[in-house]
Design an enzyme around this catalytic site. Sequence first.
Site, PDB file in Angstrom:
ATOM      1  N   GLY A 124       1.850   8.977   3.993  1.00  0.00           N
ATOM      2  CA  GLY A 124       0.301   9.774   4.864  1.00  0.00           C
ATOM      3  C   GLY A 124       1.511  10.650   5.511  1.00  0.00           C
ATOM      4  CB  ALA A 125       5.499  11.601   4.485  1.00  0.00           C
ATOM      5  CB  SER A 126       1.644  15.521   3.296  1.00  0.00           C
ATOM      6  OG  SER A 126       0.043  15.248   3.930  1.00  0.00           O
ATOM      7  CB  THR A 174      -3.344  11.321  -1.058  1.00  0.00           C
ATOM      8  OG1 THR A 174      -4.186  12.565  -0.781  1.00  0.00           O
ATOM      9  CG2 THR A 174      -3.716  10.456   0.001  1.00  0.00           C
ATOM     10  CG  ASN A 196       1.769   7.758   8.836  1.00  0.00           C
ATOM     11  OD1 ASN A 196       1.218   7.447  10.069  1.00  0.00           O
ATOM     12  ND2 ASN A 196       1.505   8.794   8.171  1.00  0.00           N
ATOM     13  CE1 TYR A 200      -8.453   4.857  11.125  1.00  0.00           C
ATOM     14  CE2 TYR A 200      -8.147   4.931  13.387  1.00  0.00           C
ATOM     15  CZ  TYR A 200      -7.442   5.044  12.485  1.00  0.00           C
ATOM     16  OH  TYR A 200      -6.272   5.435  13.315  1.00  0.00           O
ATOM     17  CE  LYS A 216      -5.615   2.945  11.890  1.00  0.00           C
ATOM     18  NZ  LYS A 216      -4.428   2.797  10.964  1.00  0.00           N
TER      19      LYS A 216
END
Length: 244
Positions: free
Chosen positions: A12-14, A37, A86, A151, A155
């Site tokens: 999820g690094a974008s 993704t 992440n 969610y 977590k």
Amino acid sequence: MSESRRIALVTGASRGIGKAIAARLVADGMFVVGTATTAAGATRIADELGADGAGVELRLEDDAVVAESVAGIQDRYGAPSILVNNAGVTRDNLLLRMTPKQWSEVVEANLTGIYRLTRPLLRAMMRSRWGRIVNLSSVVGRMGNPGQANYAATKAGIEGFTRSLALEIGSRGVTVNAVAPGFIDTDMTRELTEAQRQAMVDRTALGRMGGVDDVAAVVAFLVSDAAGYITGETIHVNGGLYAG
């Protein structure tokens, strides 16, 4: 790329927190493989990291896709000794109205996805007797939040996963920790109304939102040599929104 240079895989690094983590780890001297993704997201990561990293398209909902992607990353860049889990999704709704799809999509991406990605990377870390795994949790995993039962459950599950895995592989020099951000200024929180944002700020002890760099700094410490005696912990980065 130097063989002595550590390789970090950040999902999820974008954008948002993941983007900040990737940038911080590059600044700390690591080669970062960031995932997104979509192909466009992966290209954006590669452009931002330049020669110090790479972007890879990856969805965490499919066992075969994850296994193939991990093999490709290891073959092309080497085995990551640092993993930052992440990536995550939200499908908010009150439980009374929550559809099975809204529940399963969040569980598959946020919780089962971490299992799928972490498991094939463990063997190389254990063999080298050094590794760092950081899982991104959330303050709602402890506090709960109306409309986010799916969610919050994932977590909370991530924190249990973190503690259990830390006990399993600590003897091999691999640490596993979680970071639980609170109210952070990201694209997601910018979609809230000003009244909603102010209500959350008013609940924090520091009286302000956190920044993505606040989270990235904690992750950077946990993956460093300096954090070699910390494992199985959840570090809260929430400005006093929740203490415990």
